[in-house]
Design a protein around this motif. Structure first.
Motif, PDB file in Angstrom:
ATOM      1  N   THR A 285       1.417  -3.393   2.010  1.00 33.70           N
ATOM      2  CA  THR A 285       1.284  -2.093   2.685  1.00 33.70           C
ATOM      3  C   THR A 285       2.556  -1.763   3.454  1.00 33.70           C
ATOM      4  N   PRO A 286       2.883  -0.471   3.558  1.00 33.15           N
ATOM      5  CA  PRO A 286       4.005  -0.066   4.412  1.00 33.15           C
ATOM      6  C   PRO A 286       3.830  -0.566   5.843  1.00 33.15           C
ATOM      7  N   LEU A 287       2.593  -0.502   6.337  1.00 34.17           N
ATOM      8  CA  LEU A 287       2.331  -0.957   7.695  1.00 34.17           C
ATOM      9  C   LEU A 287       2.876  -2.355   7.920  1.00 34.17           C
TER      10      LEU A 287
ATOM     11  N   ARG B  22     -10.236  -4.513   4.551  1.00 30.98           N
ATOM     12  CA  ARG B  22      -9.078  -3.823   5.108  1.00 30.98           C
ATOM     13  C   ARG B  22      -8.758  -2.551   4.333  1.00 30.98           C
ATOM     14  N   LEU B  24      -7.450   0.877   3.009  1.00 30.76           N
ATOM     15  CA  LEU B  24      -6.147   1.526   2.912  1.00 30.76           C
ATOM     16  C   LEU B  24      -6.381   3.011   2.661  1.00 30.76           C
ATOM     17  N   ALA B  27      -2.172   6.885   1.297  1.00 35.13           N
ATOM     18  CA  ALA B  27      -0.739   6.584   1.422  1.00 35.13           C
ATOM     19  C   ALA B  27      -0.494   5.089   1.518  1.00 35.13           C
ATOM     20  N   GLY B  28      -1.560   4.296   1.341  1.00 36.00           N
ATOM     21  CA  GLY B  28      -1.380   2.845   1.380  1.00 36.00           C
ATOM     22  C   GLY B  28      -1.280   2.306   2.789  1.00 36.00           C
ATOM     23  N   ARG B  29      -1.628   3.129   3.775  1.00 37.75           N
ATOM     24  CA  ARG B  29      -1.582   2.662   5.158  1.00 37.75           C
ATOM     25  C   ARG B  29      -2.965   2.201   5.589  1.00 37.75           C
ATOM     26  N   MET B  30      -2.993   1.296   6.555  1.00 33.28           N
ATOM     27  CA  MET B  30      -4.261   0.810   7.071  1.00 33.28           C
ATOM     28  C   MET B  30      -4.967   1.936   7.806  1.00 33.28           C
TER      29      MET B  30
END
Lengths: 303, 303, 303
Positions: A285-287, B22, B24, B27-30
């Motif tokens: 993930t980007p995070l 988890r 997502l 945008a693939g962010r958490m």
């Protein structure tokens, strides 16, 4: 019969049943979960590349030293060597295993974070599977295990220490799972490993904070069992601990240890692929990538 | 996207998977489990009917005060207001949440027992579901939580305190789940909430006895973390606790917290209807109704 | 309706649901898990063959003494008598049950190891099932239970003590599950019984070592709650403990106790046959038979 690796064993996806049901061989005798190989006897010092195994001929205890300068970073190579050494020690029916470091400042700095930075998926999978293997090999090791924590033990360094049955530590060091500080979310089995040693309430808080315990704090919460003045005393205390099992039947001891630890490994052994997928999904993930970058920048500056 | 309520989230019966896997976003962010709404920023004091939310502009910490005289009884209205306030604080990305009482004698007297007396089934279901919602909102709250227990905290008052990550308490108060004294049998999730804080052996005995711990006893068993001389000191200690998370990545922290607490909420989230049915079935027995009557008579006489 | 035995109850394989769902009788009243029989009232002293039950008419507390010289070995006969006595005490609505020994040196020496030596399969199954029954009867007993450990309590003697809700012990005695010393691997439910009292980390180490705790060590880890100077003081402390439940509604207390203990009994009640098979399979291995022989030889020599 060859000494099956942890990975082979686990890929059979029957390990959980093996753990529970107490395997019998064809002669009706108990067999340990990981088959032992007829193997050259260890004596004196054996050197693999990144680990050293020294067997005390008198006590029969094997000391496994991580020996990968500068800080025993858990690369694929070191983890491979450690798994081989653990299996070798187990197969040779040593009386016990002491895990320590050749480096007097760092026990292990933890996983090789470079493997988590912009990873290639295939390689990341291999890397994480190897870490699972290493933890399983140590956590379920058939013989008594102890850690002489003679240097800092952050993150996976702490996970290795908690996989042992006893920990002694030198003063003025740090130990703990500080994953949240570099945006990492640990797997459930790492939490369970922590929780097998310290109380639930302490675990949650420490994991959330990314807390690194100083030696004295670690002693207070039970993360380490004793403090030693120097490495030799730490090793001696580990040997004394291993001797406390002298009156126990070794096979009954192994089976009892695995019964106690079965709740820790159950979910992982039932779904190793799921843990792997969770890890890879999160790491990419980007995070996490941004958090890791910031952390690595911080480390560079502090040097 | 609107801020989904805990109830909406849970009715999807996939929460357990959300907790574990988890989430997502596209945008693939958490993303946190409970979607956050674009929301008017909190500043200074906001008053809802029965709770007060005060945000410290300097620290970014929100203080949620139960403000329902005389004793912060958990009526449907108060629980509604609390859930809204918790969601609002979470959505506005406060640095932490401190739960306290505007009343200096009572933190919360617990559930509105009148709702349990000769209840109308439909209304009892609504009441209990709201209590489940409140506990889930607080127990799984994404930001750090702490309770400044500045008054007595019996029964559900104690459950709210234990849902936070840290508790400080003023001297000469009582805290504990004394349900068996009024013939009530708590739900498993209330037991797990207790057990996440104090040892199993202590939990069983205290629940069976219906024990109310005095401040000093509560400190001894770990039910509270620190004793404070007055409310301001209690709030300050909570703020200091919340600051211990400053080095942790907030999203990694939230996911780690939820992993630690997943065993507490698993069964409830998998079968909220079952918990509701158990509660309603038990509350409507003659046994409980007689016990509750006797208890309420006793309270009247003691006034 | 006759007083159903634990075995009858459990064979219905719905016990787990009964435990969880809080049984209601046709009048909508709570009923305990094990039906109580209309029964002759106990008063003064009742003697069965190998146990003595004495009810204090003033306090309503029943004292169950194991009375099988020389060392209260848990033979089939003693276990039968104990189960009957426990059921009788429960059915007669005594205020509490105190378990103790008529022998001032030994509380109970544990299971009759001769039953494990070259066993006939059918008889071993009966023996082990009886031990399961005894543990379930005591662990889930509806009334408050306490153990006055007035003599050594090794192995199953310790298991019986940990099935009670409170333990007081005289000085200079030993208590603990030392099964690994005679090559035995205990069942998971015995581990869970241990773990309901002392911390996980201590449990694993003690089980692996086959540790017998001296009174003072047992107090330190919480395996016993208090030390008493003599048997009368031990019994008095047990009575004081039982009186701590006076403010709790008895049925709510019973249901709460069973909720707390449900995780300990869940797997056993769901698969009693599996536990039996595991036990028989292990006991009949050459490994165990050789270990047991050596142990019994050692005991002979030490006499």
């Amino acid at each position: 019969m060859p000494c099956r690796s942890v990975r082979d064993c686990c890929s059979k996806s029957k390990v959980i049943i093996m753990l529970r049901n107490r395997l019998l061989d064809t002669a009706g005798r108990m067999t340990p979960i990981f088959q032992r190989q007829a193997h050259r006897p260890l004596s004196g010092i054996t050197k693999s590349k990144l680990t050293t195994v020294e067997v005390d001929d008198k006590s029969g205890i094997a000391t496994l030293s991580m020996n990968f300068p500068p800080v025993n970073t858990l690369t694929m190579e070191l983890m491979h060597d450690m798994i081989d050494s653990i299996n070798e020690i187990e197969c040779n029916k040593s009386r016990g295993l002491i895990l320590t470091s050749s480096n007097d400042k760092v026990f292990s700095a933890g996983l090789d974070l470079k493997e988590l930075l912009n990873p290639e998926r295939k390689r990341l999978e291999e890397f994480w599977t190897l870490f699972q293997d290493l933890w399983l090999a140590l956590h379920l090791c058939g013989i008594p295990t102890a850690a002489a924590v003679n240097g800092h033990a952050p993150a996976a360094g702490c996970v290795l220490a908690t996989a042992c049955e006893y920990r002694t530590m030198l003063p003025n060091l740090f130990i703990g799972i500080h994953a949240t500080r570099f945006s990492f979310v640990i797997s459930k089995w790492m939490m369970l490993s922590y929780q097998s040693v310290i109380p639930r309430r302490v675990v949650e808080r420490a994991l959330n904070q990314g807390k690194l315990f100083r030696t004295e704090e670690a002693l207070d919460v039970g993360l380490v069992d004793e403090v030693a003045c120097n490495k030799q005393e730490a090793l001696d205390k580990c040997a004394t601990f291993i001797a406390t099992f002298d009156k126990a039947n070794p096979v009954a001891r192994t089976l009892t240890k695995r019964m106690c630890r079965e709740p820790d490994v159950r979910d992982l052994l039932n779904d190793r692929a799921g843990d792997l997928r969770d890890c890879v999904d999160y790491v990419t993930t980007p995070l996490f990538q941004e958090g890791l970058c910031a952390h690595l920048e911080g480390l560079k500056k502090s040097k």
